[in-house]
Design a protein around this motif. Structure first.
Motif, PDB file in Angstrom:
ATOM      1  N   LYS A 263       0.865  -1.182   0.000  1.00  0.00           N
ATOM      2  CA  LYS A 263       0.000   0.000   0.000  1.00  0.00           C
ATOM      3  C   LYS A 263       0.899   1.227   0.000  1.00  0.00           C
ATOM      4  N   ILE A 264       0.821   1.979  -1.087  1.00  0.00           N
ATOM      5  CA  ILE A 264       1.569   3.232  -1.180  1.00  0.00           C
ATOM      6  C   ILE A 264       0.549   4.341  -0.940  1.00  0.00           C
ATOM      7  N   CYS A 265       0.757   5.097   0.135  1.00  0.00           N
ATOM      8  CA  CYS A 265      -0.240   6.111   0.511  1.00  0.00           C
ATOM      9  C   CYS A 265       0.155   7.451  -0.079  1.00  0.00           C
ATOM     10  N   PRO A 266      -0.814   8.216  -0.608  1.00  0.00           N
ATOM     11  CA  PRO A 266      -0.467   9.498  -1.228  1.00  0.00           C
ATOM     12  C   PRO A 266       0.015  10.539  -0.215  1.00  0.00           C
ATOM     13  N   ASN A 267      -0.321  10.376   1.039  1.00  0.00           N
ATOM     14  CA  ASN A 267       0.128  11.335   2.061  1.00  0.00           C
ATOM     15  C   ASN A 267       0.070  10.679   3.440  1.00  0.00           C
ATOM     16  N   LEU A 268       0.566  11.399   4.449  1.00  0.00           N
ATOM     17  CA  LEU A 268       0.642  10.813   5.801  1.00  0.00           C
ATOM     18  C   LEU A 268      -0.739  10.611   6.411  1.00  0.00           C
ATOM     19  N   GLU A 269      -1.690  11.477   6.065  1.00  0.00           N
ATOM     20  CA  GLU A 269      -3.054  11.321   6.606  1.00  0.00           C
ATOM     21  C   GLU A 269      -3.622   9.967   6.178  1.00  0.00           C
ATOM     22  N   GLU A 270      -3.414   9.645   4.897  1.00  0.00           N
ATOM     23  CA  GLU A 270      -3.910   8.366   4.372  1.00  0.00           C
ATOM     24  C   GLU A 270      -3.148   7.203   5.029  1.00  0.00           C
ATOM     25  N   TYR A 271      -1.846   7.387   5.256  1.00  0.00           N
ATOM     26  CA  TYR A 271      -1.027   6.362   5.908  1.00  0.00           C
ATOM     27  C   TYR A 271      -1.620   6.068   7.297  1.00  0.00           C
ATOM     28  N   GLY A 272      -1.902   7.126   8.061  1.00  0.00           N
ATOM     29  CA  GLY A 272      -2.480   6.950   9.400  1.00  0.00           C
ATOM     30  C   GLY A 272      -3.847   6.277   9.344  1.00  0.00           C
ATOM     31  N   ARG A 273      -4.659   6.706   8.373  1.00  0.00           N
ATOM     32  CA  ARG A 273      -6.030   6.172   8.272  1.00  0.00           C
ATOM     33  C   ARG A 273      -6.017   4.682   7.926  1.00  0.00           C
ATOM     34  N   GLU A 274      -5.058   4.270   7.091  1.00  0.00           N
ATOM     35  CA  GLU A 274      -5.041   2.898   6.565  1.00  0.00           C
ATOM     36  C   GLU A 274      -4.217   1.925   7.395  1.00  0.00           C
ATOM     37  N   LEU A 275      -3.353   2.442   8.290  1.00  0.00           N
ATOM     38  CA  LEU A 275      -2.347   1.588   8.939  1.00  0.00           C
ATOM     39  C   LEU A 275      -2.950   0.361   9.625  1.00  0.00           C
ATOM     40  N   PHE A 276      -3.905   0.562  10.533  1.00  0.00           N
ATOM     41  CA  PHE A 276      -4.408  -0.581  11.305  1.00  0.00           C
ATOM     42  C   PHE A 276      -5.225  -1.535  10.436  1.00  0.00           C
ATOM     43  N   SER A 277      -5.994  -0.995   9.471  1.00  0.00           N
ATOM     44  CA  SER A 277      -6.770  -1.920   8.635  1.00  0.00           C
ATOM     45  C   SER A 277      -5.823  -2.699   7.718  1.00  0.00           C
ATOM     46  N   PHE A 278      -4.710  -2.081   7.324  1.00  0.00           N
ATOM     47  CA  PHE A 278      -3.717  -2.817   6.513  1.00  0.00           C
ATOM     48  C   PHE A 278      -3.098  -3.951   7.335  1.00  0.00           C
ATOM     49  N   PHE A 279      -2.756  -3.679   8.588  1.00  0.00           N
ATOM     50  CA  PHE A 279      -2.210  -4.737   9.457  1.00  0.00           C
ATOM     51  C   PHE A 279      -3.167  -5.928   9.495  1.00  0.00           C
ATOM     52  N   ARG A 280      -4.436  -5.628   9.676  1.00  0.00           N
ATOM     53  CA  ARG A 280      -5.415  -6.719   9.797  1.00  0.00           C
ATOM     54  C   ARG A 280      -5.592  -7.447   8.465  1.00  0.00           C
ATOM     55  N   HIS A 281      -5.559  -6.683   7.369  1.00  0.00           N
ATOM     56  CA  HIS A 281      -5.662  -7.292   6.042  1.00  0.00           C
ATOM     57  C   HIS A 281      -4.479  -8.247   5.816  1.00  0.00           C
TER      58      HIS A 281
END
Ligand code: AMP
Ligand code: MG
Length: 315
Positions: A263-281
């Motif tokens: 997952k390449i996030c366009p910015n840090l806000e998206e990185y923060g928003r996606e981090l935990f759901s990515f871990f679970r995925h």
């Protein structure tokens, strides 16, 4: 136990008001709520999460008038932060009043208080007959839940209800500032950044532990947190890495290597928003190692770094 799924804030509040434990959406992560005036519900909440009893809960309110129901003293620095950042992703630690039981504060004389900005959270809290104690709605130690589906995965059959809202817009837990002493102290980084806090309170200090023997200022910070089953390796943008099979990557820079999941996030806000759901995925996909790009220690990067370092067990 039957876990009721509902889209109605009123129905969810009714379940809580009759002594139930109910998960609800907020802009940070989903919370798992119990009325602060219901000791049995508080006990069940700790049990459902598997949360150690010495880790205090944050009390959620929907209006500033309710502050008087939980806090005894609101000093000038707390007033500045309330004025500027409430409602929002900021928790203040204040001297508690006698209505808040020690089971909520883990025996402390202080209480963490937050007024979420999420409208469904506020509607739910406004129907609750008391302020609501709520930690993150996940099994203790696992990544926080940022969607109702994740809450349901972790806690189905263990709690009375889930209020279904949208995925959390921030995805990282609230910033915590201790305003119970003479000097405000940043205890946990979050979406309200250190720079934003310094703009209104230049004297704010960082929570640097100088005396290991002293009781921790924020007891929960000593526990392992946020960890997926996969192991984490923290990397910088230009690191060359040799990856094995079943490896994944998350960050804002594109890595030169080929990952089976990235997952390449366009910015840090998206990185923060996606981090935990990515871990679970990643866990659901059988990933063994997740490479995570460590952002710099500025803005919301500070909060992402903090979660990555804790999740990797390297703090
Ligand atoms: P969670 O709700 O799972 O994000 O955890 C709540 C965090 O808030 C815990 O890590 C606690 O350490 C912190 N917290 C809650 N109440 C207090 C308090 N009275 N003093 C210091 N930290 C607190
Ligand atoms: Mg938590």
């Amino acid at each position: 136990m039957q876990t009721t799924l509902t889209d109605s804030a009123k129905e969810a509040a009714d379940i809580l008001n009759s002594g139930g434990v109910v998960a609800f959406p907020t802009e940070t992560v989903y919370g798992l709520g119990a009325g602060i005036d219901n000791p049995e519900a508080i006990r069940q909440l700790f049990h459902a999460k598997g949360r150690p009893g010495d880790n205090p809960l944050i009390v959620h309110i929907y209006s500033l008038e309710q502050l008087a129901d939980v806090a005894d003293e609101i000093n000038p620095s707390a007033r500045v932060l309330i004025e500027r950042f409430f409602p929002g992703p900021l928790t203040l630690v204040l001297k508690k009043n006698q209505l808040v039981p020690y089971s909520v504060t883990a025996g402390l004389e202080t209480v963490g208080v937050r007024c979420p900005a999420n409208l469904l959270a506020r509607e739910f809290l406004s129907h609750c007959s008391s302020p609501v104690a709520a930690p993150s709605a996940n099994l203790s130690g696992l990544p926080s839940a940022t969607s109702w589906e994740t809450v349901f995965e972790d806690l189905q059959g263990k709690i009375n209800g889930v209020l279904r809202g949208k995925p959390s817009s921030i995805g990282l837990e609230s910033t915590i500032v201790d305003c119970s002493g003479p000097m405000p102290i940043l205890l946990r980084a979050g979406a309200i950044t250190l720079e934003q806090l310094q703009a209104v309170l230049p004297e704010i200090a960082l929570n640097i532990v100088t005396n290991e023997a002293a009781p921790p200022k924020s007891p929960g910070l000593k526990y392992p947190h946020y960890a997926p089953k996969a192991s984490l390796i923290l990397v910088h943008a230009n690191d060359r890495i040799t990856i094995g099979p079943h490896s994944a990557y998350i960050g804002i820079s594109s890595p030169p290597e080929e990952f089976s999941l990235a997952k390449i996030c366009p910015n840090l806000e998206e990185y923060g928003r996606e981090l935990f759901s990515f871990f679970r995925h990643c866990d659901a996909e059988g990933i063994n190692v997740i490479y995570c790009e460590l952002p710099t220690n500025t803005g919301i990067g500070r909060a992402i770094r903090d979660r990555l370092i804790r999740a990797s067990g390297s703090h």
